[in-house]
Design a protein around this motif. Structure first.
Motif, PDB file in Angstrom:
ATOM      1  N   GLU A  63      56.565   2.498 -21.948  1.00  0.00           N
ATOM      2  CA  GLU A  63      56.019   4.114 -21.819  1.00  0.00           C
ATOM      3  C   GLU A  63      57.094   4.886 -21.599  1.00  0.00           C
ATOM      4  N   ARG A  64      58.284   4.718 -20.978  1.00  0.00           N
ATOM      5  CA  ARG A  64      59.341   5.589 -20.874  1.00  0.00           C
ATOM      6  C   ARG A  64      59.813   5.809 -22.346  1.00  0.00           C
ATOM      7  N   GLU A  65      59.900   4.812 -23.081  1.00  0.00           N
ATOM      8  CA  GLU A  65      60.500   4.857 -24.449  1.00  0.00           C
ATOM      9  C   GLU A  65      59.625   5.675 -25.260  1.00  0.00           C
ATOM     10  N   ILE A  66      58.466   5.711 -25.177  1.00  0.00           N
ATOM     11  CA  ILE A  66      57.352   6.042 -26.303  1.00  0.00           C
ATOM     12  C   ILE A  66      57.097   7.588 -25.687  1.00  0.00           C
ATOM     13  N   HIS A  67      56.912   7.716 -24.433  1.00  0.00           N
ATOM     14  CA  HIS A  67      56.040   9.057 -23.995  1.00  0.00           C
ATOM     15  C   HIS A  67      57.120   9.906 -22.796  1.00  0.00           C
ATOM     16  N   GLY A  68      58.329   9.269 -22.681  1.00  0.00           N
ATOM     17  CA  GLY A  68      59.312   9.790 -21.689  1.00  0.00           C
ATOM     18  C   GLY A  68      58.814   9.687 -20.167  1.00  0.00           C
ATOM     19  N   SER A  69      59.437  10.460 -19.302  1.00  0.00           N
ATOM     20  CA  SER A  69      59.054  10.283 -17.870  1.00  0.00           C
ATOM     21  C   SER A  69      58.147  11.363 -17.624  1.00  0.00           C
ATOM     22  N   ARG A  70      58.037  11.458 -16.162  1.00  0.00           N
ATOM     23  CA  ARG A  70      57.499  12.564 -15.796  1.00  0.00           C
ATOM     24  C   ARG A  70      57.848  13.705 -15.881  1.00  0.00           C
ATOM     25  N   VAL A  71      59.500  13.750 -15.844  1.00  0.00           N
ATOM     26  CA  VAL A  71      60.053  14.959 -15.824  1.00  0.00           C
ATOM     27  C   VAL A  71      60.781  15.232 -16.892  1.00  0.00           C
ATOM     28  N   ARG A  72      60.725  14.296 -17.858  1.00  0.00           N
ATOM     29  CA  ARG A  72      61.692  14.459 -19.288  1.00  0.00           C
ATOM     30  C   ARG A  72      60.725  13.984 -20.442  1.00  0.00           C
ATOM     31  N   GLU A  73      60.667  15.027 -21.510  1.00  0.00           N
ATOM     32  CA  GLU A  73      60.161  14.533 -22.594  1.00  0.00           C
ATOM     33  C   GLU A  73      60.383  13.194 -23.152  1.00  0.00           C
ATOM     34  N   ARG A  74      61.800  13.201 -23.221  1.00  0.00           N
ATOM     35  CA  ARG A  74      62.575  11.897 -23.859  1.00  0.00           C
ATOM     36  C   ARG A  74      63.445  11.281 -22.765  1.00  0.00           C
ATOM     37  N   VAL A  75      63.557  10.073 -22.738  1.00  0.00           N
ATOM     38  CA  VAL A  75      64.452   9.119 -21.613  1.00  0.00           C
ATOM     39  C   VAL A  75      65.815   9.145 -22.571  1.00  0.00           C
ATOM     40  N   LYS A  76      66.924   9.632 -21.981  1.00  0.00           N
ATOM     41  CA  LYS A  76      67.957   9.605 -22.563  1.00  0.00           C
ATOM     42  C   LYS A  76      68.613   8.251 -23.169  1.00  0.00           C
ATOM     43  N   ASN A  77      68.457   7.319 -22.319  1.00  0.00           N
ATOM     44  CA  ASN A  77      69.065   5.943 -22.496  1.00  0.00           C
ATOM     45  C   ASN A  77      68.300   4.641 -22.025  1.00  0.00           C
ATOM     46  N   VAL A  78      67.059   4.695 -22.915  1.00  0.00           N
ATOM     47  CA  VAL A  78      66.053   3.704 -22.528  1.00  0.00           C
ATOM     48  C   VAL A  78      66.817   2.139 -22.891  1.00  0.00           C
ATOM     49  N   SER A  79      67.461   2.160 -23.748  1.00  0.00           N
ATOM     50  CA  SER A  79      68.200   0.730 -24.245  1.00  0.00           C
ATOM     51  C   SER A  79      69.036   0.225 -23.114  1.00  0.00           C
ATOM     52  N   GLY A  80      69.741   1.299 -22.500  1.00  0.00           N
ATOM     53  CA  GLY A  80      70.410   0.826 -21.573  1.00  0.00           C
ATOM     54  C   GLY A  80      69.747   0.399 -20.154  1.00  0.00           C
ATOM     55  N   GLU A  81      68.721   0.943 -19.915  1.00  0.00           N
ATOM     56  CA  GLU A  81      67.813   0.448 -18.756  1.00  0.00           C
ATOM     57  C   GLU A  81      67.186  -0.846 -19.086  1.00  0.00           C
ATOM     58  N   ARG A  82      66.630  -0.845 -20.425  1.00  0.00           N
ATOM     59  CA  ARG A  82      66.269  -2.255 -20.494  1.00  0.00           C
ATOM     60  C   ARG A  82      67.262  -3.370 -20.494  1.00  0.00           C
ATOM     61  N   SER A  83      68.564  -3.023 -20.949  1.00  0.00           N
ATOM     62  CA  SER A  83      69.572  -4.150 -20.582  1.00  0.00           C
ATOM     63  C   SER A  83      69.762  -4.451 -19.007  1.00  0.00           C
ATOM     64  N   VAL A  84      69.917  -3.480 -18.448  1.00  0.00           N
ATOM     65  CA  VAL A  84      69.944  -3.690 -16.947  1.00  0.00           C
ATOM     66  C   VAL A  84      68.902  -4.347 -16.391  1.00  0.00           C
ATOM     67  N   TRP A  85      67.556  -4.100 -16.797  1.00  0.00           N
ATOM     68  CA  TRP A  85      66.260  -4.582 -16.424  1.00  0.00           C
ATOM     69  C   TRP A  85      66.376  -5.923 -16.828  1.00  0.00           C
ATOM     70  N   THR A  86      66.557  -6.288 -18.207  1.00  0.00           N
ATOM     71  CA  THR A  86      66.636  -7.718 -18.431  1.00  0.00           C
ATOM     72  C   THR A  86      67.449  -8.556 -17.961  1.00  0.00           C
ATOM     73  N   ARG A  87      68.755  -8.032 -17.834  1.00  0.00           N
ATOM     74  CA  ARG A  87      69.595  -8.988 -17.149  1.00  0.00           C
ATOM     75  C   ARG A  87      69.787  -8.912 -15.636  1.00  0.00           C
ATOM     76  N   HIS A  88      69.368  -8.102 -15.094  1.00  0.00           N
ATOM     77  CA  HIS A  88      69.574  -8.184 -13.573  1.00  0.00           C
ATOM     78  C   HIS A  88      68.259  -7.986 -12.650  1.00  0.00           C
ATOM     79  N   VAL A  89      67.030  -7.711 -13.652  1.00  0.00           N
ATOM     80  CA  VAL A  89      65.920  -7.764 -12.733  1.00  0.00           C
ATOM     81  C   VAL A  89      64.931  -9.023 -13.142  1.00  0.00           C
ATOM     82  N   VAL A  90      64.723  -9.094 -14.517  1.00  0.00           N
ATOM     83  CA  VAL A  90      63.758 -10.032 -14.871  1.00  0.00           C
ATOM     84  C   VAL A  90      64.160 -11.582 -14.725  1.00  0.00           C
ATOM     85  N   SER A  91      65.606 -11.560 -14.421  1.00  0.00           N
ATOM     86  CA  SER A  91      66.319 -13.122 -14.012  1.00  0.00           C
ATOM     87  C   SER A  91      66.090 -13.168 -12.456  1.00  0.00           C
ATOM     88  N   SER A  92      65.603 -12.175 -11.867  1.00  0.00           N
ATOM     89  CA  SER A  92      65.666 -12.507 -10.245  1.00  0.00           C
ATOM     90  C   SER A  92      64.080 -12.998  -9.731  1.00  0.00           C
TER      91      SER A  92
END
Length: 257
Positions: A63-92
């Motif tokens: 949703e953040r990648e397609i529609h942005g956040s509640r305060v920004r129309e476009r999230v600047k670094n969704v790919s970076g967020e996905r990387s951190v989420w996949t590597r350090h959250v999903v594996s927890s």
């Protein structure tokens, strides 16, 4: 209720839902709730699978990648967020918990787990259009900044769950990076100052060839791999407007001067 009646509401599939009819008083409702809870624990009541943090987070990032956040129309670094989420959250273990089961103690345990993680180095292999990135685990502890980023993503994800009324409050609110987390590496001594550059290029103990190479690297900022691949035809010393080196950057397949 104001008229003395009572109802039972429980968390089912991430939302609070009413179970059964309105009952005549609170005491009766508590009795029915105890019976319902015992039946559910015994497996006599099959409740829908609650959405986990990992599943909800994947949808949230989409949703953040397609529609942005509640305060920004476009999230600047969704790919970076996905990387951190996949590597350090999903594996927890935290990612496996249903949203409604997450408590502050689970977020604190996640913060401690992050502190024990090892950093990953991105290694680029191949040349030109055949380049690929491999991630290798290092012996360094995960930086404090990366830990903050991972925890901030979890907090923001759970805040969205609150906004969607899947949770009544954010269990990550107020939880910070665990004490003792590794501070960011000091890179203040990783480059040469002007006086050091002057001494390097004037040092007769270094061959003229190598000093020319150093001067080119310092003056252009060209990466080592690209510097090694420079051919004579790419170097233009007598060009109008001053000398330049023509490089082809593989990622964009364009020439840059």
């Amino acid at each position: 209720l104001p008229d003395g009646r009572a109802r039972i509401r429980v968390h089912v599939d991430g939302k609070k839902r009413q179970v059964g009819p309105y009952l005549r008083d609170e005491e009766t409702a508590h009795r029915y709730l105890r019976a319902w809870t015992a039946a559910r624990t015994a497996g006599e009541i099959e409740a829908p699978l609650a959405m986990t943090l990992g599943a909800f987070g994947a949808t949230w990032l989409d949703e953040r990648e397609i529609h942005g956040s509640r305060v920004r129309e476009r999230v600047k670094n969704v790919s970076g967020e996905r990387s951190v989420w996949t590597r350090h959250v999903v594996s927890s273990e935290l990612a496996k918990l249903p949203l409604t089961a997450i408590r502050s103690r689970d977020i604190e345990a996640f913060a401690l787990w992050l502190r024990s993680r090892k950093a990953v180095a991105a290694i680029t292999k191949g040349t030109n259009g055949d380049r690929r990135v491999e991630h290798r685990t290092t012996t360094r502890s995960l930086s404090r900044q990366t830990q903050k980023h991972a925890l901030r993503l979890v907090r923001a994800c759970l805040e969205e769950a609150v906004r969607q009324e899947r949770l009544s409050s954010n269990p990550a609110a107020g939880v910070r990076v665990a004490r003792g987390a590794t501070a960011g590496r000091d890179i203040s001594e990783d480059w040469l100052r002007a006086d050091e550059i002057a001494k390097l290029l004037a040092c007769e103990g270094i061959s003229l060839r190598d000093r020319t190479l150093y001067a080119t690297a310092i003056g252009t900022g060209i990466r080592l791999d690209d510097l090694k691949r420079i051919e004579g035809a790419q170097v233009h010393l007598d060009a109008e407007g001053g000398p330049y080196i023509a490089l082809e950057i593989a990622k964009s397949a364009k020439h840059h001067r």
